[in-house]
Design an enzyme around this catalytic site. Structure first.
Site, PDB file in Angstrom:
ATOM      1  N   HIS A 192     -31.387 -25.266  49.257  1.00  0.00           N
ATOM      2  CA  HIS A 192     -31.333 -23.856  49.650  1.00  0.00           C
ATOM      3  C   HIS A 192     -29.859 -23.520  49.863  1.00  0.00           C
ATOM      4  CE1 HIS A 192     -35.162 -25.317  51.482  1.00  0.00           C
ATOM      5  NE2 HIS A 192     -35.637 -24.104  51.309  1.00  0.00           N
TER       6      HIS A 192
ATOM      7  N   ASP B 239     -28.576 -24.752  53.090  1.00  0.00           N
ATOM      8  CA  ASP B 239     -28.471 -26.211  53.301  1.00  0.00           C
ATOM      9  C   ASP B 239     -27.033 -26.673  53.100  1.00  0.00           C
ATOM     10  OD1 ASP B 239     -31.237 -26.249  53.490  1.00  0.00           O
ATOM     11  OD2 ASP B 239     -31.511 -26.837  51.391  1.00  0.00           O
TER      12      ASP B 239
ATOM     13  N   GLU C   4     -43.718 -21.059  45.098  1.00  0.00           N
ATOM     14  CA  GLU C   4     -44.309 -22.226  45.762  1.00  0.00           C
ATOM     15  C   GLU C   4     -45.407 -21.776  46.721  1.00  0.00           C
ATOM     16  OE1 GLU C   4     -41.485 -25.125  47.186  1.00  0.00           O
ATOM     17  OE2 GLU C   4     -42.793 -25.629  48.858  1.00  0.00           O
TER      18      GLU C   4
ATOM     19  N   GLU D  98     -46.876 -28.040  45.924  1.00  0.00           N
ATOM     20  CA  GLU D  98     -46.556 -29.086  46.907  1.00  0.00           C
ATOM     21  C   GLU D  98     -47.844 -29.744  47.384  1.00  0.00           C
ATOM     22  OE1 GLU D  98     -43.362 -28.333  49.546  1.00  0.00           O
ATOM     23  OE2 GLU D  98     -44.363 -29.256  51.258  1.00  0.00           O
TER      24      GLU D  98
ATOM     25  N   HIS E 214     -49.143 -28.761  50.793  1.00  0.00           N
ATOM     26  CA  HIS E 214     -49.561 -27.353  50.884  1.00  0.00           C
ATOM     27  C   HIS E 214     -50.983 -27.196  50.349  1.00  0.00           C
ATOM     28  CE1 HIS E 214     -45.119 -25.778  50.797  1.00  0.00           C
ATOM     29  NE2 HIS E 214     -45.353 -26.628  51.781  1.00  0.00           N
TER      30      HIS E 214
ATOM     31  N   ASP F  24     -43.479 -30.431  44.389  1.00  0.00           N
ATOM     32  CA  ASP F  24     -42.849 -30.942  45.602  1.00  0.00           C
ATOM     33  C   ASP F  24     -43.705 -32.101  46.076  1.00  0.00           C
ATOM     34  OD1 ASP F  24     -40.695 -29.274  45.623  1.00  0.00           O
ATOM     35  OD2 ASP F  24     -41.226 -28.203  47.449  1.00  0.00           O
TER      36      ASP F  24
ATOM     37  N   ASP G 297     -47.718 -29.427  58.406  1.00  0.00           N
ATOM     38  CA  ASP G 297     -46.958 -29.857  57.229  1.00  0.00           C
ATOM     39  C   ASP G 297     -46.029 -30.999  57.655  1.00  0.00           C
ATOM     40  OD1 ASP G 297     -46.155 -29.819  54.627  1.00  0.00           O
ATOM     41  OD2 ASP G 297     -45.092 -27.919  54.707  1.00  0.00           O
TER      42      ASP G 297
ATOM     43  N   ASP H  85     -44.882 -33.386  55.938  1.00  0.00           N
ATOM     44  CA  ASP H  85     -43.863 -33.696  54.917  1.00  0.00           C
ATOM     45  C   ASP H  85     -43.495 -35.176  54.876  1.00  0.00           C
ATOM     46  OD1 ASP H  85     -43.577 -31.121  53.869  1.00  0.00           O
ATOM     47  OD2 ASP H  85     -42.046 -30.566  55.318  1.00  0.00           O
TER      48      ASP H  85
ATOM     49  N   ASP I 137     -39.832 -33.241  48.622  1.00  0.00           N
ATOM     50  CA  ASP I 137     -39.799 -32.342  49.769  1.00  0.00           C
ATOM     51  C   ASP I 137     -40.469 -33.107  50.925  1.00  0.00           C
ATOM     52  OD1 ASP I 137     -39.640 -30.265  51.474  1.00  0.00           O
ATOM     53  OD2 ASP I 137     -40.618 -28.793  50.188  1.00  0.00           O
TER      54      ASP I 137
HETATM   55  C1  XLS Z   1     -41.900 -25.587  53.213  1.00  0.00           C
HETATM   56  C2  XLS Z   1     -41.534 -25.602  51.794  1.00  0.00           C
HETATM   57  C3  XLS Z   1     -40.040 -25.510  51.526  1.00  0.00           C
HETATM   58  C4  XLS Z   1     -39.792 -25.132  50.096  1.00  0.00           C
HETATM   59  C5  XLS Z   1     -38.427 -24.643  49.793  1.00  0.00           C
HETATM   60  O1  XLS Z   1     -43.012 -25.938  53.611  1.00  0.00           O
HETATM   61  O2  XLS Z   1     -42.092 -26.726  51.216  1.00  0.00           O
HETATM   62  O3  XLS Z   1     -39.432 -26.708  51.857  1.00  0.00           O
HETATM   63  O4  XLS Z   1     -40.057 -26.202  49.240  1.00  0.00           O
HETATM   64  O5  XLS Z   1     -38.091 -23.507  50.493  1.00  0.00           O
HETATM   65 NI    NI Z   2     -41.667 -27.396  49.283  1.00  0.00          NI
HETATM   66 NI    NI Z   3     -43.687 -27.693  52.503  1.00  0.00          NI
END
Ligand code: XLS
Ligand code: NI
Ligand code: NI
Length: 451
Positions: free
Chosen positions: A104, A107, A235, A271, A274, A299, A310, A312, A342
């Site tokens: 991003h 970032d 996304e 993702e 998600h 992702d 989430d 991750d 991600d």
């Molecule tokens: C958040 C998203 C984010 C996107 C990019 O849950 O996965 O990380 O991939 O903005």
């Molecule tokens: Ni993501």
């Molecule tokens: Ni995410």
């Protein structure tokens, strides 16, 4: 470049094979291995996510950062911190030996005191990134703008009740799209983190939908104006941080794009976790996208079966990834997309080397899933079973129905006359499950046979 932030990992991660006991080696991933006529690296197109690995500190809602990221909140010039972060990031990418990264705008670039300062910071750091890319051979899989962290976006970006916020978000995306083009990015992602609502009581759904559509049109127009050739990707995610996010899953996004004349301009960045949050399997999301020509990029991550948010985490289940990988292979691959991690370390994983362990494990998991899926595609048993199940639709009755040659009255007449008299057929779900499992076992142990 002599940063050596990861000094405990002296060189590039080796390709050591399944018997290796070296934790800092790939056991299955082998970039040059040919799978279905293509190098493994070109199938997977692995990317490292800048935000989780370099721009976060390991803080959570109950405590402060635990990870060793000295550039975060470092005293002194913010741009020095941003440069130290980038040096560490590219040292990591090069040592891991994977081809891509994603980021991003926020970032890499400090906010500064104004929009103009933020853009100046971003442009300067993009120049640095270009130099690193040339020296390391690592490329940008996708860029994106962070339209969710700053307080101005608390009520959304494009879907904000205030058009001034829409305008600010538009300016931010314009810049980041141009930076992504300058860095040779393969795609540009839009994740609508706060494009949704916290309560319907204060929300005008119809307006917000129209605003979001307008925003997506503007982004596509600008892409064409500047000649950016990468894909635009949306996304989906159903919630978090909002109670409800408009881009909630693949089918919802697809319908929104079609309704608003945006089909063909956007594909999906799916993702894994998600999908889970949306109440779907990841297989479902990938299969829906593949069936509707919406497959863009992935992702890669996972949730926790007992925690509903989430988390991750890095993917570690081959079983979960074989069928998504199968759909991707059957769709002809991800094209300009790839597998972006991600995913983030657990808060207690405080050693610098943990970042290597996490990525190595995730990559080996994807590689194993790829081998099993390729075997499944290559032997074509599953496809043949599905084909057989639908065989009637390629016969005279099925073809006439689909061609619109048989109105309800004709169908009814044929049923009444007894000419049409269906008999139930087993769905054989357990057999299908056994076939998939057999390929997973084969990919794990190798069966020594060809084809
Ligand atoms: C958040 C998203 C984010 C996107 C990019 O849950 O996965 O990380 O991939 O903005
Ligand atoms: Ni993501
Ligand atoms: Ni995410």
């Amino acid at each position: 470049m002599s940063s050596q932030f990861f000094s405990e990992v002296p060189g590039r991660i080796s390709i050591a094979g399944p018997g290796s006991s070296d934790p800092l080696s790939f056991k299955v991933y082998d970039p040059d291995r040919i799978v279905l006529g293509k190098r493994m690296e070109d199938h997977l197109r692995i990317a490292v996510a800048y935000w989780h690995s370099f721009a976060s500190s390991g803080s959570d809602m109950f405590g402060s950062g635990t990870w060793d990221r000295p550039w975060i909140d470092a005293p002194g010039d913010e741009m020095d911190g941003a440069r130290a972060k980038m040096a560490a990031a590219f040292e990591f990418f090069a040592k891991l030996g994977t081809p891509f990264y994603c980021f991003h705008d926020r970032d890499v670039a400090p906010d500064g005191a104004s929009f103009v300062e933020f853009r100046r910071n971003l442009d300067a750091l993009a120049d640095d990134a270009l130099g690193y890319q040339e020296r390391t051979g690592v490329s940008l899989l996708w860029g994106t703008a962070n339209l969710f962290s700053h307080p101005r976006y608390a009520a959304g970006a494009a879907t904000n009740p205030d058009p001034a916020v829409f305008a600010y978000a538009a300016a931010q995306v314009k810049n980041m799209l141009e930076v992504t083009k300058r860095l040779g990015g393969s795609n540009y992602v839009l994740w609508g983190g706060r494009e949704g609502y916290d309560t319907l009581l204060n929300t005008d759904l119809r307006r917000e939908g129209a605003q979001l559509a307008r925003f997506l049109h503007l982004v596509a127009e600008h892409k064409h104006r500047i000649g950016f050739e990468g894909m635009l990707l949306i996304e989906p995610k159903p919630m978090e941080p909002t109670k409800h996010q408009y881009d909630s899953d693949a089918a919802v996004v697809h319908g929104f794009l079609v309704r608003n004349g945006l089909e063909g301009e956007y594909k999906l960045n799916l993702e894994a976790n998600h999908a889970t949050l949306a109440g779907h399997s990841f297989h479902h999301e990938v299969a829906y996208a593949a069936a509707n020509n919406m497959l863009g990029s992935v992702d890669a991550n996972r949730g926790d079966p007992q925690n509903g948010w989430d988390t991750d985490q890095f993917p570690n289940s081959v079983e979960d990834l074989v069928m998504p990988m199968y759909e991707i292979l059957r769709a002809g691959g991800l094209g300009t997309g790839g597998f972006n991690f991600d995913a983030k370390l657990r808060r207690q994983s405080i050693d610098r080397t943990d970042l290597f362990h996490a990525h190595i494990g995730g990559i080996d998991t994807l590689a194993t899933a790829l081998l099993a899926a390729a075997d499944l595609v290559g032997r074509a048993r599953l496809a043949a079973m599905v084909e057989e199940r639908y065989a009637g639709w390629s016969g005279p009755l099925g073809e006439s129905i689909l061609a619109g040659k048989l109105p309800l009255a004709d169908l009814s007449a044929r049923v009444e006359s007894g000419e049409i008299d269906p008999h139930p057929v087993s769905g054989r779900q357990e057999l299908y499950e056994n076939v998939v499992n057999q390929h997973i076992w084969t990919a794990r142990v190798g069966d020594g046979s060809e084809g």
